[in-house]
Design a protein around this motif. Structure first.
Motif, mmCIF file in Angstrom:
data_model
loop_
_atom_site.group_PDB
_atom_site.id
_atom_site.type_symbol
_atom_site.label_atom_id
_atom_site.label_comp_id
_atom_site.label_asym_id
_atom_site.label_seq_id
_atom_site.Cartn_x
_atom_site.Cartn_y
_atom_site.Cartn_z
ATOM 1 N N GLU A 88 31.272 -4.374 -3.804
ATOM 2 C CA GLU A 88 30.751 -5.584 -4.328
ATOM 3 C C GLU A 88 29.306 -5.443 -3.829
ATOM 4 O O GLU A 88 28.436 -5.771 -4.749
ATOM 5 C CB GLU A 88 31.451 -6.510 -4.000
ATOM 6 N N SER A 89 28.945 -5.289 -2.488
ATOM 7 C CA SER A 89 27.620 -5.315 -1.920
ATOM 8 C C SER A 89 26.847 -4.182 -2.787
ATOM 9 O O SER A 89 25.391 -4.865 -3.126
ATOM 10 C CB SER A 89 27.752 -5.138 -0.625
ATOM 11 N N LEU A 90 27.163 -2.964 -2.752
ATOM 12 C CA LEU A 90 26.669 -2.209 -3.583
ATOM 13 C C LEU A 90 26.191 -2.432 -4.945
ATOM 14 O O LEU A 90 24.970 -2.010 -5.389
ATOM 15 C CB LEU A 90 27.317 -0.633 -3.403
ATOM 16 N N LEU A 91 27.328 -2.918 -5.766
ATOM 17 C CA LEU A 91 27.065 -3.396 -6.997
ATOM 18 C C LEU A 91 25.981 -4.312 -7.073
ATOM 19 O O LEU A 91 25.037 -4.135 -8.004
ATOM 20 C CB LEU A 91 28.282 -3.481 -7.733
ATOM 21 N N THR A 92 25.919 -5.448 -6.592
ATOM 22 C CA THR A 92 25.133 -6.330 -6.487
ATOM 23 C C THR A 92 23.781 -5.896 -5.935
ATOM 24 O O THR A 92 22.764 -6.474 -6.784
ATOM 25 C CB THR A 92 25.642 -7.480 -5.436
ATOM 26 N N LYS A 93 23.523 -5.212 -4.984
ATOM 27 C CA LYS A 93 22.382 -4.666 -4.747
ATOM 28 C C LYS A 93 21.693 -3.668 -5.859
ATOM 29 O O LYS A 93 20.349 -3.888 -6.308
ATOM 30 C CB LYS A 93 22.298 -3.907 -3.726
ATOM 31 N N THR A 94 22.424 -3.019 -6.415
ATOM 32 C CA THR A 94 22.078 -2.141 -7.659
ATOM 33 C C THR A 94 21.432 -3.214 -8.784
ATOM 34 O O THR A 94 20.712 -2.571 -9.325
ATOM 35 C CB THR A 94 23.071 -1.124 -8.017
ATOM 36 N N ILE A 150 20.544 -6.103 -8.505
ATOM 37 C CA ILE A 150 19.215 -6.690 -8.388
ATOM 38 C C ILE A 150 17.970 -5.866 -8.673
ATOM 39 O O ILE A 150 16.920 -6.265 -9.001
ATOM 40 C CB ILE A 150 19.433 -7.279 -7.021
ATOM 41 N N MET A 151 18.352 -4.688 -8.069
ATOM 42 C CA MET A 151 17.088 -3.812 -8.080
ATOM 43 C C MET A 151 16.732 -3.258 -9.524
ATOM 44 O O MET A 151 15.720 -3.344 -10.103
ATOM 45 C CB MET A 151 17.570 -2.314 -7.174
ATOM 46 N N GLN A 152 17.727 -3.319 -10.346
ATOM 47 C CA GLN A 152 17.313 -2.926 -11.950
ATOM 48 C C GLN A 152 17.155 -4.065 -12.335
ATOM 49 O O GLN A 152 16.017 -3.918 -13.347
ATOM 50 C CB GLN A 152 18.895 -2.696 -12.631
ATOM 51 N N TRP A 193 22.501 -17.218 -10.202
ATOM 52 C CA TRP A 193 21.519 -16.084 -10.795
ATOM 53 C C TRP A 193 22.526 -14.700 -10.510
ATOM 54 O O TRP A 193 22.587 -13.957 -11.650
ATOM 55 C CB TRP A 193 20.347 -15.985 -10.065
ATOM 56 N N VAL A 194 22.825 -14.231 -9.346
ATOM 57 C CA VAL A 194 23.706 -13.055 -9.293
ATOM 58 C C VAL A 194 24.983 -13.050 -9.950
ATOM 59 O O VAL A 194 25.256 -11.939 -10.489
ATOM 60 C CB VAL A 194 23.876 -12.826 -7.642
ATOM 61 N N MET A 195 25.578 -14.281 -10.151
ATOM 62 C CA MET A 195 26.904 -14.179 -11.009
ATOM 63 C C MET A 195 26.577 -14.081 -12.390
ATOM 64 O O MET A 195 27.296 -13.201 -13.214
ATOM 65 C CB MET A 195 27.409 -15.552 -10.862
ATOM 66 N N ASN A 196 25.439 -14.588 -12.825
ATOM 67 C CA ASN A 196 24.928 -14.092 -14.106
ATOM 68 C C ASN A 196 24.820 -12.766 -14.297
ATOM 69 O O ASN A 196 24.950 -12.100 -15.442
ATOM 70 C CB ASN A 196 23.566 -14.979 -14.607
ATOM 71 N N LEU A 197 23.904 -12.235 -13.398
ATOM 72 C CA LEU A 197 23.683 -10.827 -13.529
ATOM 73 C C LEU A 197 24.890 -9.741 -13.487
ATOM 74 O O LEU A 197 25.342 -8.903 -14.301
ATOM 75 C CB LEU A 197 23.045 -10.073 -11.976
ATOM 76 N N GLN A 198 26.108 -10.250 -12.693
ATOM 77 C CA GLN A 198 27.371 -9.587 -12.718
ATOM 78 C C GLN A 198 28.089 -9.775 -14.049
ATOM 79 O O GLN A 198 28.815 -9.055 -14.592
ATOM 80 C CB GLN A 198 28.282 -9.908 -11.703
ATOM 81 N N THR A 199 28.027 -11.028 -14.470
ATOM 82 C CA THR A 199 28.651 -11.316 -15.774
ATOM 83 C C THR A 199 28.139 -10.336 -17.124
ATOM 84 O O THR A 199 28.930 -9.894 -17.681
ATOM 85 C CB THR A 199 28.540 -12.675 -16.062
ATOM 86 N N ASN A 200 26.789 -10.282 -16.903
ATOM 87 C CA ASN A 200 26.278 -9.486 -18.237
ATOM 88 C C ASN A 200 26.173 -7.925 -18.038
ATOM 89 O O ASN A 200 25.785 -7.546 -18.838
ATOM 90 C CB ASN A 200 24.837 -9.952 -18.266
#
Length: 164
Positions: free
Chosen positions: A68-74, A76-78, A148-155
């Protein structure tokens, strides 16, 4: 060829074979010794703790969190790339100075604090950069950032290959 020469030749061939197997055996022992840190992570009461067992245990304990941490960091960077957001060295240095001041209040150097936390300076810099990017794109309030992060993950279109 005489029988004597054949006998001498067979002895030489047998000695060469024995020498070859000895060399192979020594090479294997040398390789095992050289790569022992890749095979064994510890020895407890004379028994090895194998890296495979260690890796399996880590995956059980922290696998999902790490993924989950790696996915979130990826993500954010994208998003930072998409928004053309960046963090300059000056911003990072300012944050490092703030952390150094904190460590001095604790009567430690930054290096001592990082060692105590088990963090390398390069990782600290990466984390600061990531945090500053998030602040630029989502704000500084915790609730805003989480949303914001949850929105990134959802989309996001995420395909997970690891089973947790």
């Amino acid at each position: 060829m005489t029988a004597k020469k054949v006998k001498v030749t067979k002895k030489i061939v047998n000695k060469l074979k024995a020498f070859k197997w000895l060399a192979v055996g020594l090479a294997l022992i040398g390789l095992l010794y050289y790569f022992k840190a890749n095979l064994v992570v510890a020895i407890v009461n004379g028994k090895p703790v194998w890296r495979v067992s260690y890796t399996q245990e880590i995956n059980k304990l922290a696998g999902k969190q790490a993924l989950e941490s790696l996915l979130t960091k990826t993500l954010i960077m994208q998003e930072a790339k998409k928004q053309k957001a960046s963090v300059g060295d000056e911003e990072i240095n300012t944050e490092i100075k703030r952390i150094e001041e904190y460590s001095q209040q604790q009567e430690m150097t930054l290096d001592q604090l990082l060692k105590l936390q088990g963090v390398k300076k390069e990782d600290l810099i990466k984390d600061i950069r990531l945090q500053k990017l998030v602040e630029k794109m989502a704000g500084t309030e915790s609730a805003q950032i989480q949303e914001w992060v949850m929105n990134l993950q959802t989309n996001a279109k995420i395909v997970k290959w690891l089973k947790n």
